[in-house]
Design an enzyme around this catalytic site. Structure first.
Site, PDB file in Angstrom:
ATOM      1  CG  ASP A 224      -3.825   1.454  -4.633  1.00  0.00           C
ATOM      2  OD1 ASP A 224      -3.592   2.137  -3.623  1.00  0.00           O
ATOM      3  OD2 ASP A 224      -4.526   0.414  -4.602  1.00  0.00           O
TER       4      ASP A 224
ATOM      5  CB  CYS B  21      -1.870   3.565   9.061  1.00  0.00           C
ATOM      6  SG  CYS B  21      -2.146   2.179   7.961  1.00  0.00           S
TER       7      CYS B  21
ATOM      8  CG  PHE C 130       1.145   1.433  -0.729  1.00  0.00           C
ATOM      9  CD1 PHE C 130       0.668   0.130  -0.835  1.00  0.00           C
ATOM     10  CD2 PHE C 130       2.508   1.624  -0.513  1.00  0.00           C
ATOM     11  CE1 PHE C 130       1.533  -0.959  -0.707  1.00  0.00           C
ATOM     12  CE2 PHE C 130       3.367   0.540  -0.387  1.00  0.00           C
ATOM     13  CZ  PHE C 130       2.875  -0.745  -0.478  1.00  0.00           C
TER      14      PHE C 130
ATOM     15  CB  ALA D  66       3.502  -1.249  -3.927  1.00  0.00           C
TER      16      ALA D  66
END
Ligand code: SAH
Length: 418
Positions: free
Chosen positions: A276, A365, A254, A305
Site C-alpha cells: 500500500d 469500487c 492496495f 502498487a
C-alpha cells in the site's frame, strides 16, 4: 451555555442541542416528466435541473414535497441548495412526519437487516448505507461500541438531534463520532459548529477501536483512517480469500490495514505480502496480524502498487494468490474509460506475478464503471497477456451494503484461476 442531551441510555454533546430545528415550512416542488417517472419507480434523487416549479427558496434540510401535475403527493425529502442533487427522498408515495419516530422506524429496519451478522462473531458492520437504507446521504458504521456517523449533505444538520434521539432508542452505543464528506466540510455556514471527527456523544471516544469481523480482531481509527476507518464492504470477499489461502503465497495489493492479509494468514497462507502507498495503514496491518496472534511471514511494502508489480515481475517473483483492490478510479463519467484502462493494466501486472494455476482476485469500487464492463476489461487484458481466466465467482454487495437504486451499485469482484 449549552446543556447535554440525554436520550435514555446515551448522552450527547451540548453542541447537539444548539443545532437548529427543521423548518416548519415545507417547500412544494414540481418536476419534469422523466423525474416524476423516476420518483414513481422509487429513485431517491431529484436533480436541480429537473425542478420546474418551487414554492419558495429553502435552506439545507428543509423538507421538500414533490407533487405531480394533478397535485398528488409523490415524495418527501431533504432539500439541499448546495448540491445538484437538490432533493434526497426520505419517503415515496405517502406523506409522513419526519420526526424521531420516523427515524426510529428506519434505523430499526436497517438493524434488522444486519441481525444475521451477530451470529458470525462480527461487531463491525455498516448499520446504515445511505439511500439504500432510506436515509439518503447518511452512512453509519458500527465498530464494537462506537458508531461513526458520516454525512454527505448539510441537509442532515437540522435533523441530527432527531437522528441521535432515534439512535439512542434503536442502536445505543457508548460513543458516536461525526464524519463529514470532503464537500460538506467546506459548507461552514450550514454546519453550525459541527466539524469533521468531533464526538457527538459526551464521553471522548478512544482514538483506536478494536472490533470483530468473522471472529478476527481488527483496529479502526474512525477519525484519521480512510472511509470510516475500515473497508467493511469487503468482509465477504475477505472470507472467500481465507478459504483459498491454505499453504499459498498471497500478495495483497492496495492492502490498506491488511484486511485480506489477516484472513489469508488465518486461512493458512505460508507467506503474505501487503502493498500500500500508505505507511501508517501498513503499520496497522502489522498490528492487525498481531491482534490475532498470527505469526506467518508478513512482508509490508509501502510504495506505489504499479511500481511494486513491475519490480516484482522483473525479479521473477511469483505468488499463488494475487488480490488487487484499488481505490475508486472514476469520480465522474469522463473518467470511466481511463478507469477501465487502469483496471486492464492492473490485471496485466497482477498476472505478471501470478503463478500458473494461481488465483486472481480483482475488485472495483467505482460505481460509474458497470460490472459487465469491468469483468470484460479483466478478461480482455488476460487474453492479451496470453493467459486464460477461468472464473470461480463474480461477487457484489454484502448484506450490510444493500443496493436499491442503479447508482448505488459500486462493488464488484472477480475470483478467477489462470
Ligand atoms: N483492500 C483494502 C481496502 C483498499 S482501499 C481492505 O480490504 O481494507 C484502497 C487502498 O489503496 C488504500 O489503502 C490506499 O492507501 C491505497 N492506494 C491508493 N493508491 C495507491 C497506489 N498508487 N499504490 C498503492 N496503494 C495505493
Amino acid at each position: 451555555m449549552g446543556y447535554c442531551i440525554i436520550f435514555r441510555t446515551m448522552e450527547f454533546t451540548p453542541s447537539l442541542s444548539q443545532l437548529p430545528n427543521p423548518s416548519e415550512r415545507r417547500i412544494a416542488l414540481r418536476v419534469t416528466a422523466p423525474a416524476e417517472r423516476a420518483l414513481r419507480q422509487g429513485h431517491p434523487w431529484v436533480f436541480d435541473q429537473s425542478i420546474t416549479e418551487q414554492s419558495h427558496i429553502g435552506a439545507p434540510g428543509d423538507l421538500a414535497v414533490v407533487f405531480d401535475n394533478k397535485r398528488r403527493f409523490l415524495a418527501i425529502g431533504l432539500y439541499d441548495p448546495t448540491s445538484a442533487i437538490r432533493m434526497r427522498v426520505l419517503q415515496h408515495r405517502q406523506p409522513a412526519a419526519i420526526d424521531t419516530g420516523w427515524f426510529q422506524n428506519k434505523l430499526a429496519a436497517a438493524a434488522e437487516l444486519r441481525a444475521p451478522l451477530e451470529a458470525q462473531d462480527t461487531n463491525g458492520c455498516r448499520l446504515v448505507h445511505g439511500e439504500n437504507d432510506g436515509l439518503p446521504g447518511l452512512v453509519m458504521d458500527r465498530y464494537a461500541d462506537t458508531l461513526v456517523l458520516k454525512l454527505y449533505t448539510p441537509a442532515w444538520v437540522p435533523h441530527l438531534k432527531n437522528v441521535c434521539g432515534a439512535l439512542a432508542q434503536v442502536s445505543p452505543a457508548a460513543h458516536v463520532i461525526l464524519r463529514l464528506s470532503r464537500s460538506l466540510q467546506k459548507e461552514t455556514d450550514s454546519l453550525r459548529g459541527l466539524h469533521d471527527g468531533m464526538p457527538l456523544s459526551l464521553q471522548t471516544p478512544p482514538s483506536l477501536i478494536l472490533f470483530k469481523e468473522n471472529g478476527l480482531t481488527f483496529e479502526s481509527d474512525p477519525v484519521h483512517g480512510q472511509k470510516t476507518g475500515f473497508f467493511l464492504d469487503q468482509r465477504d470477499n475477505r472470507a472467500r480469500v481465507e478459504k483459498l489461502s491454505k499453504d499459498k503465497a498471497v500478495l495483497n495489493v492496495f492492502a490498506y490495514t491488511g484486511g485480506f492479509s489477516v484472513y489469508a494468514a488465518r486461512g493458512g497462507a505460508k507467506e503474505v505480502v501487503s502493498v500500500d502507498v500508505s505507511a501508517p495503514a501498513l503499520e496497522a496491518a502489522v498490528r492487525n496480524m498481531a491482534h490475532n496472534g498470527l505469526t506467518v511471514p508478513h512482508e509490508t511494502i509501502a510504495a506505489d502498487a504499479f511500481e511494486v508489480f513491475a519490480r516484482m515481475e522483473s525479479q521473477g517473483r511469483l505468488f499463488d494468490v494475487v488480490i488487487i483492490d484499488p481505490p475508486m478510479f472514476a469520480q465522474s463519467e469522463k473518467q470511466v474509460l481511463s478507469a477501465l484502462s487502469a483496471y486492464r493494466k492492473l490485471t496485466r501486472l497482477g498476472l505478471g506475478v501470478l503463478r500458473k494455476g494461481g488465483t486472481l482476485v480483482q475488485a472495483s469500487c467505482s460505481s460509474r464503471v458497470h460490472a459487465g464492463d469491468f469483468f470484460e476489461a479483466v478478461h480482455r487484458s488476460a487474453q492479451e497477456a496470453g493467459r486464460r481466466l477461468t472464473e470461480i465467482e463474480r461477487t457484489g454487495h454484502a448484506l450490510d451494503h444493500p443496493v436499491t437504486y442503479p447508482e448505488g451499485e459500486y462493488l464488484k469482484c472477480l475470483f478467477a484461476m489462470t
